[in-house]
Write a protein that holds these residues in place. Structure first.
Motif, short mmCIF file in Angstrom:
data_model
loop_
_atom_site.label_atom_id
_atom_site.label_comp_id
_atom_site.label_asym_id
_atom_site.label_seq_id
_atom_site.Cartn_x
_atom_site.Cartn_y
_atom_site.Cartn_z
N SER A 141 0.83 -1.20 0.00
CA SER A 141 0.00 0.00 0.00
C SER A 141 0.87 1.25 0.00
O SER A 141 0.44 2.30 -0.47
CB SER A 141 -0.93 0.00 1.21
N GLN A 142 2.08 1.14 0.53
CA GLN A 142 2.97 2.30 0.53
C GLN A 142 3.20 2.79 -0.90
O GLN A 142 3.21 3.98 -1.17
CB GLN A 142 4.30 1.93 1.20
N ASN A 225 -2.21 4.13 13.23
CA ASN A 225 -0.81 3.82 13.53
C ASN A 225 -0.17 5.14 13.83
O ASN A 225 -0.14 6.00 12.93
CB ASN A 225 -0.12 3.16 12.33
N ASP A 253 -6.29 5.54 4.88
CA ASP A 253 -5.37 4.43 5.06
C ASP A 253 -6.01 3.43 6.02
O ASP A 253 -6.08 3.66 7.22
CB ASP A 253 -4.06 5.00 5.62
N TYR A 256 -5.07 -1.37 8.64
CA TYR A 256 -5.21 -2.14 9.88
C TYR A 256 -6.64 -2.61 10.12
O TYR A 256 -7.00 -2.94 11.25
CB TYR A 256 -4.69 -1.32 11.07
N SER A 292 -3.80 -3.69 2.48
CA SER A 292 -2.51 -4.36 2.31
C SER A 292 -2.52 -5.76 2.92
O SER A 292 -3.29 -6.03 3.84
CB SER A 292 -1.46 -3.51 3.03
N SER A 294 0.20 -6.78 4.35
CA SER A 294 1.31 -6.70 5.31
C SER A 294 0.86 -6.82 6.75
O SER A 294 1.64 -7.20 7.61
CB SER A 294 2.02 -5.35 5.20
N LYS A 295 -0.38 -6.40 7.02
CA LYS A 295 -0.83 -6.25 8.40
C LYS A 295 -1.80 -7.36 8.76
O LYS A 295 -1.84 -8.39 8.12
CB LYS A 295 -1.48 -4.88 8.58
N ARG A 304 4.74 -7.67 -0.21
CA ARG A 304 4.47 -6.42 -0.90
C ARG A 304 3.23 -6.51 -1.78
O ARG A 304 3.31 -6.37 -3.00
CB ARG A 304 5.67 -5.97 -1.75
#
Ligand code: PLP
Ligand code: PLP
Lengths: 477, 477
Positions: A141-142, A225, A253, A256, A292, A294-295, A304
């Motif tokens: 997501s970054q 975050n 965003d 999470y 994402s 990632s979390k 990624r």
């Protein structure tokens, strides 16, 4: 023969952020421990990032089974992989160019995965429609956020694009914004109210920014975050009304969203609230929502895989967005496979469902238990306080530091909480992030650490932190 | 409520490159074929990219076995995966944070993989030493090149950084350079001499650039894309002497080093030649060499694994490079696993060696056979000519177009070879890249297509191309 004297001045002004300074010190300590150098601790514990696998939390089996079969399609015939995982792998391979995950995914992402994500969003949002073509799959997501900032940021001097950014926040976003030449317009979350997002503060921030820059977007992180805040539907409605009135683009965003702690808290997406507010909001407020792999319980930080969904964009802007995501946002098939499973996990009745739900539940239980322990242990320590952690993967704890700490840090030319973190790392073997890296109200000091770790380790962390803290406070009292 | 009027002017000026226009047309044709719409061809063949898996060339089994076991470590006990692949997976997992490929790789890349790459380079270069800490693993070599350009490019007006870039070249590099604000200084390869890199032309290009910009680096692609040139040792020595004399940084793109066609051609790396030239060159000429898992017999284009090795950099610049690669260049564990196997494949005596070498040899044979067929078929077609293809994955074929084609294209506001490619796509179902996308001498026209495809398909491609070409030429004669 060196181009140093000519090196870009922008490059020269880039310094390693404090978190990386701590991380490279941590790497050195690890090496020293391996070499047998004696310390007051046997092992270093690094809670600075949200990378839960790096701390031994196990990946979700179903996801990894599908990936393995996609990597090596002979496994489509192996009974080491459950039938539904093989079935999923088969359908993902069919959707990969040439039937190989080594080929390049189509621009925007694999069609099957974009559909899965769109169905996931529709289900999550109680039926609010989602258009696969408005979803772009990216390398985390970054990357999606960075591409979006490229699209958004322009202008010079007082016409430079400004983005309202929460404080505290996560530093990568602010760095990407600065990098793009945008202006960060800070708005402060209210710590005493559990890091609430208050409308007067948004108003104040926007007024303060006008004249200095051109505020065009509002960035929110929900769940937060490092704040741990989960916004209520009412709070989201207020923010949407504010964005509509002030003509701000909403950058939401929501990475999470899968980690909500406890029964009494609920995640509601901005998009859902926007549509349920009806006209004129639902058809006019421009919004981009990020998610994402990632979390959450997946924690596939190294894969990624991320996406952005774009809502209510002007068709002309959409065209530009397309060009941008086509050019820069590619992602890997592996990341997209992970997203497919995030969006479309095993269902009740599927062979993999029992193990899948047990694994997910177990990680959720771990997180909830850690949240409770952090809260009850640290709020009992003199000189520390911690707001409720309703969601996300972090504790953000206030340190009430004696004046002498602040003076000594000033003399050393370092932020007081950075000094605290350096000593915590050296003396107790705990790597955490100082509040100064996240942003905080002047004169307040914090540490941030990830709660995604086995319960025993969290217990050890809390003991080390408590003991270090009382030594430290005594030294300066 | 739209930020279009404020959208960055830089963004607005970005247009889809011709290759993408063709690709989206190709996607439409594929859909139409699926819907049963009748065309003069049954299937579309897309040779526009080097993505060999997308065209059905099979991945290397050993690589995929290791990946599968890394994804799902239960397979470390499965006899569906050979023992050496399991062993490799075990050692890669040991080197991953927390033993999971879902964790984030350390900055710069996994230590084990950097060592493998460094050993690979040393072996390849006949013992020239390579330092693992000077190797950075990235998300594909394109990312490494882009990060490097960020480091390199600065200045305004006549002080803007210039980079000498071969013509023809591959467009992504030129776009990244433009994007960074750098100036492209073209030097033309000599088609008649098999696309040779000639020193007088480098001199001319450099002289022409001085005063307009500040030429700081020389970009070479060896083996060439799209030229197919493989530089001799002597040619490389000349280029190095030129770089030394003119104080140019050498950006050496060696991503096609594994694909050399025929016994009489050899790949020699720039680094090897540099070191074998001895002092003062070996200790002063600054060089960055790029490699990737996307090309060669691996063809793992979708994995996004690449590296750059930095040689002779000023330690201060090295520090900046480190900051940059740490911040932007992360890569995925999967891409790094692929690199590990590229650098350290099965050896004679290992259980996987026979299959591995058979698979690699089979792809090499396919490429060589295709190169020979392209050469012999197309050089016999009136109005086409093709220089020897000594390396890489492309044929770059000159079209000798009648004046009437050129006039008609001009009227239509399109480049003549782009018009040719559009018609080739629509009428013969072949997707190739026009020379205007790669750069070419004014008044010359080309097409580029990838030779990485099964022999039968290449035969079909050549037949369609020949037949389309003669129709096309007749139409305009
Ligand atoms: C709030 C927030 N957004 C985005 C990201 C980036 O996540 P990804 O790994 O998908 O790039 C992070 C990672 O820490 C985060 O905390
Ligand atoms: C000459 C050259 N360099 C670099 C690249 C980029 O390769 P990667 O996939 O490693 O980013 C390509 C891809 O086409 C190429 O042709």
């Amino acid at each position: 023969m060196s181009f140093l004297r000519e090196i870009s001045p922008m490059v020269r002004s880039i310094h390693l952020p404090g978190q990386e300074v701590l991380m490279s010190r941590a790497a050195r300590i690890r090496t020293e421990l391996r070499q047998g150098i004696k310390k007051d601790f046997m092992e270093l514990i690094d809670l600075s990032s949200s990378d839960i696998h790096s701390r031994g939390i196990k990946p979700i089996s179903f996801l990894r089974q599908v990936m393995a079969a996609c990597c090596y399609p002979s496994l489509l015939h192996s009974d080491r992989i459950p039938a539904d995982a093989r079935e999923r792998a088969r359908s993902l391979l069919t959707d990969s160019n040439g039937g190989s995950i080594g080929s390049y995914p189509p621009t925007g992402g694999m069609a099957k995965v974009r559909r899965s994500v769109s169905d996931f969003i529709t289900r999550r949002d109680g039926g609010v429609p989602s258009i696969p073509e408005h979803i772009f799959l990216t390398t985390g997501s970054q990357q999606a956020l960075t591409i979006f900032l490229k699209l958004l940021v322009s202008g010079e001097g007082p016409l430079r694009t400004g983005v309202l950014v929460p404080v505290p926040s996560y530093s990568t976003f602010s760095m990407a914004l600065a990098n793009q030449g945008g202006v960060m317009v800070p708005y402060y979350l209210c710590e005493e109210q559990g890091w609430a997002l208050e409308m007067e503060e948004l108003q104040r921030a926007l007024q303060a920014a006008r004249g200095h820059c051109n505020p065009m977007a509002l960035y929110v992180i929900n769940p937060g975050n490092p704040s741990g805040l989960v916004q209520s539907r009412k709070s989201i409605e207020e923010v949407i009304r504010f964005a509509a009135q002030e003509r701000l683009f909403l950058l939401v965003d929501e990475v999470y969203q899968e980690t909500i702690h406890g029964e009494d808290t609920e995640f509601v997406s901005y998009k859902r609230v926007l549509f349920e507010m009806g006209s004129p909001y639902s058809s006019t407020v421009e919004l981009a929502s990020f998610h994402s792999v990632s979390k959450g319980t997946f924690g596939e930080y190294g894969m990624r895989g991320g996406y952005v969904e774009l809502v209510n964009l002007d068709p002309k802007v959409m065209e530009h967005a397309l060009t941008f995501f086509n050019r820069d946002g590619s992602g890997t098939v592996m990341g997209q496979i992970a997203l497919d499973i995030l969006a479309d996990p095993p269902q009740l009745g599927d062979p993999s469902y029992p193990l899948y739900s047990q694994e997910v539940q177990s990680i959720k239980n771990t997180l909830l238990s850690n949240v409770r322990r952090v809260h009850s242990v640290l709020n009992g320590v003199p000189g520390m306080s911690c707001q409720p952690i309703r969601g996300g993967l972090y504790a953000f704890v206030q340190l009430h530091l004696p004046q002498r700490v602040i003076e000594q840090a000033k003399e050393a030319g370092v932020e007081p909480d950075m000094m605290y973190c350096q000593r915590l790392l050296n003396e107790a073997g705990l790597c955490v992030v100082p509040g100064c890296e996240c942003g905080q109200r002047e004169g307040s000091y914090h540490i941030r650490f990830c709660i995604g770790v086995q319960e025993e380790i969290m217990e050890e962390v809390l003991q080390r932190l408590k003991s270090f803290h009382s030594h430290f406070m005594r030294e300066f009292s």
